[in-house]
Design a protein around this motif. Structure first.
Motif, PDB file in Angstrom:
ATOM      1  N   GLU A 144     -15.261   5.373   2.409  1.00  0.00           N
ATOM      2  CA  GLU A 144     -13.786   5.638   1.964  1.00  0.00           C
ATOM      3  C   GLU A 144     -12.847   4.621   2.873  1.00  0.00           C
ATOM      4  O   GLU A 144     -12.124   3.874   2.351  1.00  0.00           O
ATOM      5  CB  GLU A 144     -13.496   6.755   1.982  1.00  0.00           C
ATOM      6  N   PRO A 145     -13.221   4.988   4.095  1.00  0.00           N
ATOM      7  CA  PRO A 145     -12.259   3.992   5.028  1.00  0.00           C
ATOM      8  C   PRO A 145     -12.478   2.615   4.823  1.00  0.00           C
ATOM      9  O   PRO A 145     -11.659   1.696   5.034  1.00  0.00           O
ATOM     10  CB  PRO A 145     -12.622   4.600   6.471  1.00  0.00           C
ATOM     11  N   ALA A 146     -13.617   2.122   4.566  1.00  0.00           N
ATOM     12  CA  ALA A 146     -14.026   0.914   4.571  1.00  0.00           C
ATOM     13  C   ALA A 146     -13.452   0.390   3.126  1.00  0.00           C
ATOM     14  O   ALA A 146     -12.920  -0.762   2.979  1.00  0.00           O
ATOM     15  CB  ALA A 146     -15.491   0.566   4.415  1.00  0.00           C
ATOM     16  N   GLU A 147     -13.391   1.105   1.832  1.00  0.00           N
ATOM     17  CA  GLU A 147     -12.854   0.582   0.648  1.00  0.00           C
ATOM     18  C   GLU A 147     -11.265   0.589   1.122  1.00  0.00           C
ATOM     19  O   GLU A 147     -10.537  -0.607   0.427  1.00  0.00           O
ATOM     20  CB  GLU A 147     -13.078   1.732  -0.299  1.00  0.00           C
ATOM     21  N   PHE A 148     -10.690   1.283   1.772  1.00  0.00           N
ATOM     22  CA  PHE A 148      -9.312   1.065   1.912  1.00  0.00           C
ATOM     23  C   PHE A 148      -8.987  -0.119   2.756  1.00  0.00           C
ATOM     24  O   PHE A 148      -8.280  -0.935   2.787  1.00  0.00           O
ATOM     25  CB  PHE A 148      -8.725   2.348   2.674  1.00  0.00           C
ATOM     26  N   ALA A 149      -9.876  -0.214   3.674  1.00  0.00           N
ATOM     27  CA  ALA A 149      -9.611  -1.280   4.536  1.00  0.00           C
ATOM     28  C   ALA A 149      -9.606  -2.781   4.173  1.00  0.00           C
ATOM     29  O   ALA A 149      -9.179  -3.889   4.301  1.00  0.00           O
ATOM     30  CB  ALA A 149     -10.696  -1.237   5.947  1.00  0.00           C
ATOM     31  N   LEU A 150     -11.024  -2.745   3.027  1.00  0.00           N
ATOM     32  CA  LEU A 150     -11.135  -4.017   2.051  1.00  0.00           C
ATOM     33  C   LEU A 150      -9.628  -4.139   1.342  1.00  0.00           C
ATOM     34  O   LEU A 150      -9.506  -5.372   1.149  1.00  0.00           O
ATOM     35  CB  LEU A 150     -12.429  -3.744   1.581  1.00  0.00           C
ATOM     36  N   ALA A 151      -9.154  -3.207   0.855  1.00  0.00           N
ATOM     37  CA  ALA A 151      -7.903  -3.556   0.189  1.00  0.00           C
ATOM     38  C   ALA A 151      -6.981  -4.072   0.968  1.00  0.00           C
ATOM     39  O   ALA A 151      -6.114  -4.853   0.432  1.00  0.00           O
ATOM     40  CB  ALA A 151      -7.602  -2.397  -0.713  1.00  0.00           C
ATOM     41  N   VAL A 152      -6.927  -3.269   2.108  1.00  0.00           N
ATOM     42  CA  VAL A 152      -5.721  -4.094   2.969  1.00  0.00           C
ATOM     43  C   VAL A 152      -6.101  -5.278   3.477  1.00  0.00           C
ATOM     44  O   VAL A 152      -5.026  -6.305   3.460  1.00  0.00           O
ATOM     45  CB  VAL A 152      -5.681  -3.058   4.459  1.00  0.00           C
ATOM     46  N   ALA A 153      -7.180  -5.779   3.771  1.00  0.00           N
ATOM     47  CA  ALA A 153      -7.645  -6.943   3.919  1.00  0.00           C
ATOM     48  C   ALA A 153      -7.345  -7.981   2.988  1.00  0.00           C
ATOM     49  O   ALA A 153      -6.848  -9.238   3.294  1.00  0.00           O
ATOM     50  CB  ALA A 153      -8.926  -7.148   4.584  1.00  0.00           C
ATOM     51  N   ARG A 154      -7.785  -7.855   1.741  1.00  0.00           N
ATOM     52  CA  ARG A 154      -7.507  -8.630   0.782  1.00  0.00           C
ATOM     53  C   ARG A 154      -5.942  -8.839   0.489  1.00  0.00           C
ATOM     54  O   ARG A 154      -5.713 -10.075   0.092  1.00  0.00           O
ATOM     55  CB  ARG A 154      -8.107  -8.152  -0.543  1.00  0.00           C
ATOM     56  N   MET A 177       0.844  -1.262   0.210  1.00  0.00           N
ATOM     57  CA  MET A 177      -0.051   0.061   0.004  1.00  0.00           C
ATOM     58  C   MET A 177       0.913   1.279   0.072  1.00  0.00           C
ATOM     59  O   MET A 177       1.641   1.224   0.846  1.00  0.00           O
ATOM     60  CB  MET A 177      -1.016   0.164   1.131  1.00  0.00           C
ATOM     61  N   THR A 178       0.810   2.102  -0.874  1.00  0.00           N
ATOM     62  CA  THR A 178       1.424   3.137  -0.967  1.00  0.00           C
ATOM     63  C   THR A 178       0.579   4.624  -0.393  1.00  0.00           C
ATOM     64  O   THR A 178       1.328   5.652  -0.089  1.00  0.00           O
ATOM     65  CB  THR A 178       1.830   3.641  -2.280  1.00  0.00           C
ATOM     66  N   THR A 179      -0.543   4.321  -0.309  1.00  0.00           N
ATOM     67  CA  THR A 179      -1.433   5.182   0.393  1.00  0.00           C
ATOM     68  C   THR A 179      -1.006   5.714   1.691  1.00  0.00           C
ATOM     69  O   THR A 179      -0.837   4.796   2.596  1.00  0.00           O
ATOM     70  CB  THR A 179      -3.103   4.961   0.204  1.00  0.00           C
ATOM     71  N   ASP A 180      -1.010   6.930   2.236  1.00  0.00           N
ATOM     72  CA  ASP A 180      -0.566   7.230   3.584  1.00  0.00           C
ATOM     73  C   ASP A 180      -1.857   7.074   4.331  1.00  0.00           C
ATOM     74  O   ASP A 180      -3.169   7.609   4.057  1.00  0.00           O
ATOM     75  CB  ASP A 180      -0.448   9.022   3.737  1.00  0.00           C
ATOM     76  N   PRO A 181      -2.042   6.037   5.205  1.00  0.00           N
ATOM     77  CA  PRO A 181      -3.006   5.690   5.893  1.00  0.00           C
ATOM     78  C   PRO A 181      -3.491   6.474   7.149  1.00  0.00           C
ATOM     79  O   PRO A 181      -4.760   6.470   7.868  1.00  0.00           O
ATOM     80  CB  PRO A 181      -2.704   4.304   6.623  1.00  0.00           C
ATOM     81  N   ARG A 182      -2.591   7.713   7.362  1.00  0.00           N
ATOM     82  CA  ARG A 182      -3.030   8.265   8.744  1.00  0.00           C
ATOM     83  C   ARG A 182      -4.150   9.310   8.513  1.00  0.00           C
ATOM     84  O   ARG A 182      -5.007   9.475   9.514  1.00  0.00           O
ATOM     85  CB  ARG A 182      -1.728   9.527   8.975  1.00  0.00           C
ATOM     86  N   PRO A 183      -4.547  10.124   7.448  1.00  0.00           N
ATOM     87  CA  PRO A 183      -5.922  10.662   7.200  1.00  0.00           C
ATOM     88  C   PRO A 183      -7.113   9.590   7.298  1.00  0.00           C
ATOM     89  O   PRO A 183      -7.875   9.988   7.874  1.00  0.00           O
ATOM     90  CB  PRO A 183      -5.687  11.192   5.762  1.00  0.00           C
ATOM     91  N   LEU A 184      -6.783   8.572   6.810  1.00  0.00           N
ATOM     92  CA  LEU A 184      -8.039   7.425   6.683  1.00  0.00           C
ATOM     93  C   LEU A 184      -8.122   7.057   8.274  1.00  0.00           C
ATOM     94  O   LEU A 184      -9.127   6.597   8.606  1.00  0.00           O
ATOM     95  CB  LEU A 184      -7.867   6.282   5.881  1.00  0.00           C
ATOM     96  N   TYR A 185      -6.969   6.757   9.128  1.00  0.00           N
ATOM     97  CA  TYR A 185      -7.225   6.442  10.278  1.00  0.00           C
ATOM     98  C   TYR A 185      -7.891   7.512  11.295  1.00  0.00           C
ATOM     99  O   TYR A 185      -8.568   7.299  11.882  1.00  0.00           O
ATOM    100  CB  TYR A 185      -5.773   5.968  10.979  1.00  0.00           C
ATOM    101  N   ALA A 186      -7.461   8.673  10.844  1.00  0.00           N
ATOM    102  CA  ALA A 186      -8.221   9.776  11.701  1.00  0.00           C
ATOM    103  C   ALA A 186      -9.666   9.771  11.481  1.00  0.00           C
ATOM    104  O   ALA A 186     -10.619   9.930  12.230  1.00  0.00           O
ATOM    105  CB  ALA A 186      -7.438  11.175  11.213  1.00  0.00           C
ATOM    106  N   ARG A 187     -10.024   9.657  10.008  1.00  0.00           N
ATOM    107  CA  ARG A 187     -11.509   9.733   9.792  1.00  0.00           C
ATOM    108  C   ARG A 187     -12.131   8.440  10.345  1.00  0.00           C
ATOM    109  O   ARG A 187     -13.080   8.643  10.922  1.00  0.00           O
ATOM    110  CB  ARG A 187     -11.532   9.567   8.113  1.00  0.00           C
TER     111      ARG A 187
END
Length: 193
Positions: A142-152, A1-11
């Motif tokens: 949006e956090p769920a889409e990111f989380a799903l990509a991480v999980a997969r 994953m190259t996305t910075d997870p900090r903004p998504l973690y905050a949300r």
């Protein structure tokens, strides 16, 4: 994953905080899709897990941190989570922590990968809690889409022995990102359990 997870973690954690504030005392013994927890135990896991996230962010190793939150009174969950969340956000603020190695229960990985996994965890438990207390809020996709990509990426379809996730379940047709994530993690909505 190259996305910075900090903004998504905050949300994701802000959303969890809003949801936790909706929990009523009579709901604390209700079951959750995370079958080993009722609502009270799930809240303890969320608060304890967020405290561990903060320690990993501060020190790079949270191995000794409990994943529970003993001693939190029934009317203190929102405050306990807000405090843990603020510590976690502060601990992960530096770019240096994101690039350095950290030790988490599943091994030594980059800070970026660890925080991405922690996004997945809080998003999954937000869905668990939302299901358990009757879905009082619309959840941010949006956090769920990111989380799903991480999980997969992080969790193979099979085998999952030794991991706190069941075998993937089929997601209902037209399922949103939270439902698809829950299905990938082996969870069944309470309405279908």
């Amino acid at each position: 994953m190259t996305t910075d997870p900090r903004p998504l973690y905050a949300r994701a954690t802000a959303q969890a905080a809003r949801l936790i504030r909706t929990v009523r005392p009579e709901q604390l013994t209700a079951p959750t899709p995370c079958t080993e927890y009722d609502v009270r135990a799930l809240l303890g896991h969320i608060v304890g897990g967020t405290r561990r996230v903060a320690v990993v962010g501060e020190a790079g190793d949270g191995q000794g941190e409990p994943m529970t939150a003993p001693g939190v009174p029934d009317d203190g969950w929102a405050k306990a989570y807000d405090e843990a969340r603020e510590l976690a956000l502060k601990a992960w603020a530096s770019d240096e922590r994101m690039a350095s190695s950290v030790t988490v229960p599943w091994g030594e990985i980059s800070g970026r990968a660890a925080l991405s996994a922690y996004v997945m965890e809080i998003v999954a438990h937000t869905w668990d809690l939302s299901e358990a207390v009757g879905r009082p809020l619309a959840l941010d996709p949006e956090p769920a889409e990111f989380a799903l990509a991480v999980a997969r990426e992080a969790l193979p379809e099979e085998p999952r022995e030794g991991r706190p996730f069941g075998a993937p379940m089929p997601a209902p047709e037209g399922a949103g990102p939270y439902e698809r994530l829950a299905a990938w993690l082996g969870r069944v909505p309470l309405s279908r359990a």
